[in-house]
Each structure stands twice: as structure tokens, then as C-alpha cells.
Motif scaffolding. Structure first.
Motif, short mmCIF file in Angstrom:
data_model
loop_
_atom_site.label_atom_id
_atom_site.label_comp_id
_atom_site.label_asym_id
_atom_site.label_seq_id
_atom_site.Cartn_x
_atom_site.Cartn_y
_atom_site.Cartn_z
N THR A 74 0.84 -1.18 0.00
CA THR A 74 0.00 0.00 0.00
C THR A 74 0.89 1.24 0.00
O THR A 74 2.01 1.20 0.52
N ALA A 75 0.37 2.32 -0.59
CA ALA A 75 1.15 3.56 -0.66
C ALA A 75 1.47 4.10 0.72
O ALA A 75 2.39 4.90 0.89
N GLY A 76 0.72 3.67 1.73
CA GLY A 76 0.97 4.14 3.09
C GLY A 76 2.34 3.79 3.63
O GLY A 76 2.85 4.46 4.53
N ILE A 77 2.98 2.74 3.09
CA ILE A 77 4.30 2.34 3.61
C ILE A 77 5.45 2.90 2.77
O ILE A 77 6.61 2.55 3.02
N LEU A 78 5.13 3.78 1.83
CA LEU A 78 6.19 4.49 1.12
C LEU A 78 6.75 5.58 2.04
O LEU A 78 6.17 5.90 3.08
N ARG A 79 7.85 6.17 1.65
CA ARG A 79 8.43 7.26 2.44
C ARG A 79 7.61 8.53 2.24
O ARG A 79 7.16 8.83 1.14
N ALA A 80 7.43 9.29 3.31
CA ALA A 80 6.71 10.57 3.23
C ALA A 80 7.64 11.62 2.61
O ALA A 80 8.80 11.73 3.00
N ARG A 81 7.14 12.36 1.66
CA ARG A 81 7.96 13.42 1.05
C ARG A 81 8.28 14.52 2.05
O ARG A 81 9.36 15.10 2.02
N SER A 82 7.34 14.78 2.94
CA SER A 82 7.56 15.84 3.93
C SER A 82 8.58 15.45 4.99
O SER A 82 9.23 16.30 5.59
N ASN A 83 8.73 14.14 5.20
CA ASN A 83 9.71 13.62 6.15
C ASN A 83 10.07 12.20 5.73
O ASN A 83 9.40 11.24 6.13
N PRO A 84 11.11 12.05 4.91
CA PRO A 84 11.45 10.74 4.35
C PRO A 84 11.84 9.68 5.38
O PRO A 84 11.99 8.51 5.03
N ASP A 85 11.99 10.07 6.64
CA ASP A 85 12.35 9.11 7.68
C ASP A 85 11.14 8.39 8.25
O ASP A 85 11.30 7.50 9.10
N ILE A 86 9.92 8.75 7.82
CA ILE A 86 8.72 8.09 8.32
C ILE A 86 7.89 7.58 7.14
O ILE A 86 8.09 7.97 6.00
N PHE A 87 6.95 6.69 7.47
CA PHE A 87 6.02 6.19 6.46
C PHE A 87 4.99 7.27 6.11
O PHE A 87 4.67 8.13 6.95
N ARG A 88 4.44 7.19 4.90
CA ARG A 88 3.37 8.11 4.51
C ARG A 88 2.18 8.03 5.47
O ARG A 88 1.57 9.06 5.78
N PHE A 89 1.84 6.83 5.93
CA PHE A 89 0.67 6.71 6.79
C PHE A 89 0.89 7.37 8.15
O PHE A 89 -0.07 7.64 8.88
N GLN A 90 2.14 7.66 8.48
CA GLN A 90 2.45 8.36 9.73
C GLN A 90 2.49 9.87 9.55
O GLN A 90 2.69 10.61 10.52
N SER A 91 2.29 10.32 8.32
CA SER A 91 2.38 11.74 8.01
C SER A 91 1.02 12.31 7.61
O SER A 91 0.05 11.57 7.47
N GLY A 92 0.99 13.61 7.39
CA GLY A 92 -0.24 14.24 6.94
C GLY A 92 -0.55 13.99 5.48
O GLY A 92 -1.61 14.40 4.99
N GLU A 93 0.35 13.31 4.76
CA GLU A 93 0.12 13.03 3.35
C GLU A 93 -0.96 11.98 3.14
O GLU A 93 -1.60 11.93 2.09
#
Length: 212
Positions: A107-126
Motif C-alpha cells: 500500500t502507498a501508506g508504507i512508502l516514504r513521506a515526502r515531507s519527512n522521508p524518515d517516516i512512512f506516509r501513513f504516519q504523516s499528513g500526506e
């Protein structure tokens, strides 16, 4: 070439199985409910069904042998821990038979967040999803594969509606590509089938979308 497959009754898995058969692969699929298979799969001479549970080591042992070249998993989270419980067992069987390559649908949720590449997308506001259980299951699979030493790829589609394949597929390693907010089940299946052995994707998460 022989593929062991999981999730063949699902929306993406059934399309991927059809695509793989068209490409000339032979598939052995572990299926909990064979009645859910489309007739075109169930009746195909190169599609072999083993009824069983993916969390059962005894059932898993029935779909692996020394001739298996690749494992393809389109397993869903099933609103439980099925995914995170099954993948370590699959990895164990792969190592027993010296099978190196595994491709999974994440799922796209486990990609890296652009706003903070050290976390997963699902952990970010993205991520727009309020519930994170499914993404956490996929994150557990990511960790298991990353630690496995196998040649793995997790294809990570964004919003995944039912639909046929198109040629307007966007991809990016580790991140969700810009310019797309959805990708059909058909396009996801087609892209994964075309890139089963893509060396640049080994050991990578690959974000998938269709151009808007």
C-alpha cells in the motif's frame, strides 16, 4: 517457469494471475475459498489450486517445491493479522527451497513521506486515511522482507479502484509519484507482471499511480 501465488481470489490478484498465465507462467495458488476464483482461472490448465490457509505451515508446504522460481503475493490484510503472520511463514518456505525472488502488493501508506522521508506516509499528513491498521500490517511485511535477505519488491499502489489496465502508469522507487491520485486494479496487475524481474526494483518499495 513456475510461480507460487497467494491472494489469487482478490481484486488485483485475480487480474495478476490472468496476466501471468498470458505471459506463459505456470501458477500454483494456495486458496482458502476456491469457489471465489473466476472460471477463467479455475479451468486454466496451467493454474493449479491448493485449498488451504496461508497461516498454516502444513498448507504452505503443499505449494512450494524446488521448481518454484518466484513467489507472488497479493494477500490483503483481511482486517486481521493474516498478512503479518503469513509472510514470515512464506519466507521460511522460500529459504527451505532456496527461492530468492518474491513480489508483493503493498500500500502507498508504507512508502516514504515526502515531507519527512524518515517516516512512512501513513504516519504523516500526506495520508488521508484515518485508520492505520492495514498500513501497519503492510509495514510489518516490509520489515520482514527487508530483514529476510531475499530479492523482494513491494509494489505500493495508491487508491485502488476496480478497473481495466491503462498505459498511463506512473512509478517511483520509495515514494508515491506525483501527478496521480489513483490506479486501477488492472493497471496494478499489469505493471507488476511486466516488472517481475526488474533488477532496479530488487529490495525496493515502488509507488504506483495513474496520471490524472
Amino acid at each position: 517457469m513456475k510461480i507460487t501465488m497467494f491472494g489469487a481470489t482478490g481484486r488485483t490478484g485475480s487480474r495478476a494471475a490472468a496476466c501471468l498465465l498470458q505471459e506463459g507462467y505456470e501458477i500454483t495458488a494456495l486458496v482458502r475459498t476456491p469457489e471465489k476464483l473466476p472460471p477463467s482461472l479455475a479451468e486454466h490448465p496451467h493454474f493449479h489450486v491448493v485449498q488451504g490457509e496461508v497461516r498454516s505451515e502444513n498448507d504452505l508446504a503443499k505449494v512450494f517445491d524446488e521448481h518454484t522460481s518466484l513467489v507472488y503475493s497479493a494477500l490483503s490484510t483481511d482486517k486481521s493479522d493474516t498478512l503479518s503472520a503469513a509472510v514470515p511463514l512464506i519466507i521460511h518456505q522460500m529459504k527451505h527451497y532456496n527461492i530468492r525472488r518474491i513480489v508483493t502488493i503493498g500500500t502507498a501508506g508504507i512508502l516514504r513521506a515526502r515531507s519527512n522521508p524518515d517516516i512512512f506516509r501513513f504516519q504523516s499528513g500526506e495520508s488521508k486515511r484515518k485508520m492505520t491498521r492495514a498500513a501497519e500490517e503492510h509495514a510489518s511485511v516490509f520489515k520482514s522482507l527487508k530483514d529476510s535477505g531475499l530479492d523482494w519488491t513491494i509494489f505500493c499502489p495508491t487508491y485502488l479502484p476496480e478497473g481495466d489496465a491503462s498505459d498511463n502508469i506512473l512509478w517511483e522507487v520509495d515514494f508515491l509519484p506525483s501527478g496521480g491520485s489513483r490506479i486501477s486494479t488492472g493497471s496494478t496487475a499489469l505493471f507488476t507482471c511486466r516488472h517481475l524481474w526488474e533488477k532496479q526494483f530488487f529490495g525496493k518499495r515502488v509507488g504506483l499511480a495513474e496520471s490524472d
